[in-house]
Design a protein around this motif. Structure first.
Motif, PDB file in Angstrom:
ATOM      1  N   MET A   1       0.854  -1.177   0.000  1.00  0.00           N
ATOM      2  CA  MET A   1       0.000   0.000   0.000  1.00  0.00           C
ATOM      3  C   MET A   1       0.894   1.233   0.000  1.00  0.00           C
ATOM      4  N   PHE A   2       0.747   2.054  -1.027  1.00  0.00           N
ATOM      5  CA  PHE A   2       1.512   3.292  -1.151  1.00  0.00           C
ATOM      6  C   PHE A   2       0.579   4.462  -0.861  1.00  0.00           C
ATOM      7  N   ILE A   3       0.766   5.121   0.257  1.00  0.00           N
ATOM      8  CA  ILE A   3      -0.061   6.261   0.626  1.00  0.00           C
ATOM      9  C   ILE A   3       0.711   7.542   0.337  1.00  0.00           C
ATOM     10  N   THR A   4       0.163   8.371  -0.526  1.00  0.00           N
ATOM     11  CA  THR A   4       0.775   9.660  -0.856  1.00  0.00           C
ATOM     12  C   THR A   4      -0.060  10.763  -0.238  1.00  0.00           C
ATOM     13  N   VAL A   5       0.520  11.462   0.725  1.00  0.00           N
ATOM     14  CA  VAL A   5      -0.178  12.555   1.398  1.00  0.00           C
ATOM     15  C   VAL A   5      -0.049  13.809   0.531  1.00  0.00           C
ATOM     16  N   THR A   6      -1.171  14.406   0.185  1.00  0.00           N
ATOM     17  CA  THR A   6      -1.172  15.603  -0.673  1.00  0.00           C
ATOM     18  C   THR A   6      -1.405  16.881   0.130  1.00  0.00           C
ATOM     19  N   GLN A   7      -2.105  16.760   1.268  1.00  0.00           N
ATOM     20  CA  GLN A   7      -2.310  17.903   2.151  1.00  0.00           C
ATOM     21  C   GLN A   7      -2.296  17.424   3.593  1.00  0.00           C
ATOM     22  N   TYR A   8      -1.747  18.281   4.473  1.00  0.00           N
ATOM     23  CA  TYR A   8      -1.702  17.927   5.890  1.00  0.00           C
ATOM     24  C   TYR A   8      -1.785  19.191   6.724  1.00  0.00           C
ATOM     25  N   GLU A   9      -2.701  19.179   7.687  1.00  0.00           N
ATOM     26  CA  GLU A   9      -2.821  20.293   8.620  1.00  0.00           C
ATOM     27  C   GLU A   9      -3.380  19.775   9.925  1.00  0.00           C
ATOM     28  N   SER A  10      -2.654  20.044  11.003  1.00  0.00           N
ATOM     29  CA  SER A  10      -3.040  19.568  12.325  1.00  0.00           C
ATOM     30  C   SER A  10      -3.161  18.039  12.291  1.00  0.00           C
ATOM     31  N   ASP A  11      -4.368  17.492  12.476  1.00  0.00           N
ATOM     32  CA  ASP A  11      -4.539  16.031  12.444  1.00  0.00           C
ATOM     33  C   ASP A  11      -5.297  15.578  11.206  1.00  0.00           C
ATOM     34  N   ARG A  12      -5.408  16.441  10.202  1.00  0.00           N
ATOM     35  CA  ARG A  12      -6.193  16.133   9.004  1.00  0.00           C
ATOM     36  C   ARG A  12      -5.275  15.871   7.807  1.00  0.00           C
ATOM     37  N   PHE A  13      -5.583  14.785   7.113  1.00  0.00           N
ATOM     38  CA  PHE A  13      -4.764  14.356   5.985  1.00  0.00           C
ATOM     39  C   PHE A  13      -5.638  14.221   4.739  1.00  0.00           C
ATOM     40  N   GLU A  14      -5.117  14.700   3.608  1.00  0.00           N
ATOM     41  CA  GLU A  14      -5.679  14.389   2.295  1.00  0.00           C
ATOM     42  C   GLU A  14      -4.643  13.527   1.595  1.00  0.00           C
ATOM     43  N   ALA A  15      -5.080  12.433   0.983  1.00  0.00           N
ATOM     44  CA  ALA A  15      -4.101  11.504   0.411  1.00  0.00           C
ATOM     45  C   ALA A  15      -4.738  10.668  -0.686  1.00  0.00           C
ATOM     46  N   ASN A  16      -3.904   9.867  -1.328  1.00  0.00           N
ATOM     47  CA  ASN A  16      -4.389   8.783  -2.181  1.00  0.00           C
ATOM     48  C   ASN A  16      -3.646   7.520  -1.781  1.00  0.00           C
ATOM     49  N   VAL A  17      -4.212   6.382  -2.113  1.00  0.00           N
ATOM     50  CA  VAL A  17      -3.573   5.113  -1.754  1.00  0.00           C
ATOM     51  C   VAL A  17      -3.600   4.176  -2.952  1.00  0.00           C
ATOM     52  N   GLN A  18      -2.429   3.656  -3.283  1.00  0.00           N
ATOM     53  CA  GLN A  18      -2.281   2.650  -4.343  1.00  0.00           C
ATOM     54  C   GLN A  18      -2.142   1.296  -3.665  1.00  0.00           C
ATOM     55  N   VAL A  19      -3.028   0.373  -4.029  1.00  0.00           N
ATOM     56  CA  VAL A  19      -3.053  -0.942  -3.388  1.00  0.00           C
ATOM     57  C   VAL A  19      -2.689  -2.007  -4.413  1.00  0.00           C
ATOM     58  N   GLN A  20      -1.730  -2.840  -4.083  1.00  0.00           N
ATOM     59  CA  GLN A  20      -1.284  -3.901  -4.985  1.00  0.00           C
ATOM     60  C   GLN A  20      -1.163  -5.210  -4.215  1.00  0.00           C
ATOM     61  N   SER A  21      -1.529  -6.310  -4.870  1.00  0.00           N
ATOM     62  CA  SER A  21      -1.339  -7.628  -4.247  1.00  0.00           C
ATOM     63  C   SER A  21      -0.924  -8.641  -5.302  1.00  0.00           C
ATOM     64  N   ASN A  22      -0.229  -9.674  -4.856  1.00  0.00           N
ATOM     65  CA  ASN A  22       0.288 -10.724  -5.739  1.00  0.00           C
ATOM     66  C   ASN A  22      -0.146 -12.092  -5.252  1.00  0.00           C
ATOM     67  N   ARG A  23       0.000 -13.049  -6.151  1.00  0.00           N
ATOM     68  CA  ARG A  23      -0.347 -14.436  -5.846  1.00  0.00           C
ATOM     69  C   ARG A  23       0.743 -15.348  -6.390  1.00  0.00           C
ATOM     70  N   PRO A  24       1.284 -16.281  -5.591  1.00  0.00           N
ATOM     71  CA  PRO A  24       2.295 -17.207  -6.107  1.00  0.00           C
ATOM     72  C   PRO A  24       1.682 -18.174  -7.110  1.00  0.00           C
ATOM     73  N   ILE A  25       2.475 -18.584  -8.087  1.00  0.00           N
ATOM     74  CA  ILE A  25       2.021 -19.507  -9.127  1.00  0.00           C
ATOM     75  C   ILE A  25       2.665 -20.865  -8.899  1.00  0.00           C
ATOM     76  N   TYR A  26       1.858 -21.896  -8.988  1.00  0.00           N
ATOM     77  CA  TYR A  26       2.256 -23.264  -8.679  1.00  0.00           C
ATOM     78  C   TYR A  26       3.480 -23.695  -9.480  1.00  0.00           C
ATOM     79  N   ASN A  27       4.438 -24.316  -8.768  1.00  0.00           N
ATOM     80  CA  ASN A  27       5.658 -24.871  -9.369  1.00  0.00           C
ATOM     81  C   ASN A  27       6.565 -23.822 -10.010  1.00  0.00           C
ATOM     82  N   THR A  28       6.460 -22.576  -9.586  1.00  0.00           N
ATOM     83  CA  THR A  28       7.336 -21.520 -10.100  1.00  0.00           C
ATOM     84  C   THR A  28       7.715 -20.592  -8.942  1.00  0.00           C
ATOM     85  N   SER A  29       8.657 -19.701  -9.208  1.00  0.00           N
ATOM     86  CA  SER A  29       8.996 -18.654  -8.244  1.00  0.00           C
ATOM     87  C   SER A  29       8.293 -17.347  -8.602  1.00  0.00           C
ATOM     88  N   TYR A  30       7.434 -17.421  -9.600  1.00  0.00           N
ATOM     89  CA  TYR A  30       6.755 -16.225 -10.113  1.00  0.00           C
ATOM     90  C   TYR A  30       5.542 -15.876  -9.255  1.00  0.00           C
TER      91      TYR A  30
END
Length: 296
Positions: free
Chosen positions: A72-101
């Motif tokens: 999860m990559f969270i990029t904060v675009t604005q911040y003031e006091s305890d308030r955050f504006e951001a975006n989040v990039q979410v990525q996930s992977n899955r192992p493939i049988y009989n490979t290291s891929y």
């Protein structure tokens, strides 16, 4: 001697403790806010890594090698006091049988991520209440990752996880935070989950299972059969787009898979590439330049 025995006992006990579900790296980037004191962002990043990786999200016992690798990559675009504006990039992977891929399963950027956070506040997921948008959004994507991963191993295997994500969406409806509401023309967290649970998009989940379990997992032992199954799976999207043109889920699928598909069909035993490229250009024209690079 006593200390040595105690150490060995602790190591042995640790070896039998069930691993949590995710092996997730959470990164918080604050370059855009120009904040001199970076301590709060460092603390937030550390707290989120602990929260995601140490929370027990399901009742299932995961072995260490079964943990889902994700980011999860969270990029904060604005911040003031305890308030955050951001975006989040979410990525996930899955192992493939009989490979290291590891195959990319999910790659999605959520631009509607605003939250409140005070340094050192505890991050705790409570399935019975919506107390924090930071916890809510991250927990929602955890269950999406778990659901999508389960869908690649068994047909509609992610249902339980999607229902838990739905519980978060339902609780968040009454909040004023962005990204949860059902809004016409807006690709929100509500729409993404609603599509996953809707019978109108059933082909997507069939593709997720066939593509990975019957296709990718077979490639190492029978490359030709694996490719044929993958190509056949992708054709199911043609049925889906006839019913739901510009389907959100198809976009998310190819955002994760376009490069992988190009690589699969540019090497090894041949399939009907002409027909395949026609299908790909119909269901994912936004990646036409990638399909044109398939070499055969």
């Amino acid at each position: 001697m006593r200390n040595t025995i105690l150490f060995l006992l602790l190591v042995t006990m640790a070896a039998f403790l069930p691993a949590q579900e995710l092996n997730c790296t959470v990164t918080v980037n604050s370059d855009q806010v120009g904040q001199t004191n970076q301590q709060i962002f460092t603390t937030l990043e550390r707290s989120l890594n602990d929260f995601v990786n140490k929370t027990k999200w399901t009742n299932r016992v995961f072995k260490e090698n079964e943990r889902i690798n994700c980011r999860m990559f969270i990029t904060v675009t604005q911040y003031e006091s305890d308030r955050f504006e951001a975006n989040v990039q979410v990525q996930s992977n899955r192992p493939i049988y009989n490979t290291s891929y590891e195959s990319p399963v999910f790659n999605y950027k959520d631009n509607a991520f605003d939250f409140q956070y005070q340094e050192f506040e505890p991050l705790v997921y409570n399935p019975n209440s919506f107390d924090s948008n930071l916890v809510g959004v991250i927990s929602y994507y955890v269950y999406l990752i778990l659901g999508l991963d389960a869908d690649t191993f068994s047909l509609q295997g992610g249902d339980d996880h999607y229902r838990k994500a739905l519980n978060i969406v339902t609780q968040a409806q009454g909040s004023n935070f962005k990204g949860w509401a059902q809004e016409t023309g807006e690709r929100t967290r509500f729409e993404l989950l609603d599509n996953l649970l809707s019978n109108s998009f059933r082909e997507y989940r069939i593709v997720m299972y066939n593509y990975h379990r019957k296709g990718l997992d077979v490639l190492a032992d029978n490359n030709s059969t694996g490719k044929q199954v993958i190509a056949g799976s992708l054709r199911l999207f043609e049925t889906l787009i006839k019913r739901r043109p510009n389907a959100f889920l198809i976009q998310t699928f190819f955002d994760a898979k376009s490069e992988e598909i190009q690589n699969i069909f540019s090497d090894g035993p041949k399939v009907d590439i002409v027909k395949l490229k026609e299908t790909l250009n119909r269901v994912a024209p936004f990646y036409s330049s990638t399909w044109n690079e398939i070499n055969y």
